[in-house]
Design an enzyme around this catalytic site. Structure first.
Site, PDB file in Angstrom:
ATOM      1  N   GLN A 124      -4.704  -0.409  -5.548  1.00 32.31           N
ATOM      2  CA  GLN A 124      -5.269  -1.511  -6.336  1.00 32.31           C
ATOM      3  C   GLN A 124      -5.967  -1.026  -7.597  1.00 32.31           C
ATOM      4  OE1 GLN A 124      -7.342  -4.445  -3.986  1.00 32.31           O
ATOM      5  NE2 GLN A 124      -8.553  -5.152  -5.718  1.00 32.31           N
TER       6      GLN A 124
ATOM      7  N   HIS B  49      -6.056  -6.029   2.209  1.00 33.00           N
ATOM      8  CA  HIS B  49      -5.251  -4.843   2.513  1.00 33.00           C
ATOM      9  C   HIS B  49      -4.945  -4.821   4.005  1.00 33.00           C
ATOM     10  CE1 HIS B  49      -5.844  -2.472  -1.350  1.00 33.00           C
ATOM     11  NE2 HIS B  49      -6.589  -3.546  -1.525  1.00 33.00           N
TER      12      HIS B  49
ATOM     13  N   CYS C 179       0.846  -1.194   0.000  1.00 35.90           N
ATOM     14  CA  CYS C 179       0.000   0.000   0.000  1.00 35.90           C
ATOM     15  C   CYS C 179       0.887   1.251   0.000  1.00 35.90           C
ATOM     16  CB  CYS C 179      -0.894  -0.009   1.237  1.00 35.90           C
ATOM     17  SG  CYS C 179      -1.713   1.562   1.577  1.00 35.90           S
ATOM     18  N   GLU C 180       0.698   2.117  -0.980  1.00 31.40           N
ATOM     19  CA  GLU C 180       1.567   3.291  -1.050  1.00 31.40           C
ATOM     20  C   GLU C 180       1.208   4.359  -0.012  1.00 31.40           C
ATOM     21  OE1 GLU C 180      -0.217   6.265  -4.476  1.00 31.40           O
ATOM     22  OE2 GLU C 180       0.986   4.575  -5.159  1.00 31.40           O
ATOM     23  N   HIS C 181       0.064   4.211   0.644  1.00 33.02           N
ATOM     24  CA  HIS C 181      -0.327   5.171   1.673  1.00 33.02           C
ATOM     25  C   HIS C 181       0.278   4.849   3.030  1.00 33.02           C
ATOM     26  CE1 HIS C 181      -4.117   5.695  -0.994  1.00 33.02           C
ATOM     27  NE2 HIS C 181      -3.177   6.519  -1.369  1.00 33.02           N
ATOM     28  N   HIS C 182       0.485   3.561   3.305  1.00 32.51           N
ATOM     29  CA  HIS C 182       0.975   3.162   4.624  1.00 32.51           C
ATOM     30  C   HIS C 182       2.209   2.262   4.581  1.00 32.51           C
ATOM     31  CE1 HIS C 182      -3.400   3.998   5.210  1.00 32.51           C
ATOM     32  NE2 HIS C 182      -2.951   4.625   6.274  1.00 32.51           N
TER      33      HIS C 182
ATOM     34  N   CYS D 262      -3.476  -2.547   5.586  1.00 36.49           N
ATOM     35  CA  CYS D 262      -3.721  -1.227   6.166  1.00 36.49           C
ATOM     36  C   CYS D 262      -5.148  -1.156   6.713  1.00 36.49           C
ATOM     37  CB  CYS D 262      -3.487  -0.125   5.140  1.00 36.49           C
ATOM     38  SG  CYS D 262      -4.362  -0.351   3.581  1.00 36.49           S
TER      39      CYS D 262
END
Length: 218
Positions: free
Chosen positions: A152, A180, A111-114, A182
């Site tokens: 995704q 996910h 996940c590029e956010h977390h 996250c």
């Protein structure tokens, strides 16, 4: 030094044109691999120290370099187009015009956010026109784009566009189902939910029977 293949350059440029490429700095490949490895190790050591971890401990002292090598060579190797899989395309001499489907392609992404794991499976199908691709190459292409910090939705659209370009056919369908972490390991901590994304084009979109056949076979 390994060069970027013409296929890799082609799909990279198409993704950039369509606004579907990952936010990768152009300068990424200008830093030599060993230098990047040392820099990442340095910054990871700083992060771990700021987390109050003792890097003199036998269990932790080599973690920064291990993580750095893992980032570059494994879980983020899809950021470097020199790692794009070698593609084998064959002329469709037998004029096969039915559906070719590869199911349950294992995908492990981040996940590029977390910066936490996303994992699941993809099903990819296409209806060939003039070209057919070696079946394992579909898996390798999917895994290449998964080995990045990702979302995704973008991954799904990347795969359909890349395969359309390489296979020279509009008729491609992609469905991805992923867990996910996250969502599972933080925030709401929901261990039961997963995310399904799909993208279809060509005959999969315009022909109801083909579309139904695809989703029936998932």
């Amino acid at each position: 030094m390994m060069e970027i293949s013409k296929e890799a350059s082609l799909v990279h440029n198409v993704l950039l044109l369509k606004g579907l490429e990952n936010p990768i700095l152009k300068e990424y490949n200008d830093i030599k691999k060993k230098e990047r490895e040392l820099l990442i190790t340095k910054y990871l050591s700083k992060i771990m120290s700021l987390l109050n971890l003792d890097l003199k401990n036998d269990s932790l002292k080599n973690s920064p370099i291990r993580i750095s090598k893992m980032y570059i060579n494994e879980i983020f190797s899809g950021l470097d187009y020199r790692n794009f899989p070698k593609i084998m395309l064959m002329d469709n001499k037998i004029k096969f015009n039915g559906m070719i489907m590869v199911r349950d392609i294992l995908l492990i992404s981040t996940c590029e956010h977390h910066f936490i794991t996303i994992n699941g499976k993809a099903t990819i199908a296409y209806i060939p026109e003039d070209k057919i691709i070696g079946l394992s190459k579909i898996n390798r292409i999917a895994q290449f784009y998964a080995k990045r910090p990702q979302i995704q939705e973008r991954l799904t659209k990347q795969l359909i566009l890349v395969l359309q370009v390489l296979l020279q056919t509009k008729s491609v369908a992609v469905v991805i189902k992923m867990d996910h972490f996250c969502v599972k390991a933080r925030g709401i901590c929901d261990n039961n939910s997963n995310v399904v994304t799909s993208c279809i084009d060509g005959l999969f979109k315009s022909n109801k029977n083909i579309r139904n056949d695809f989703f029936l076979k998932l």
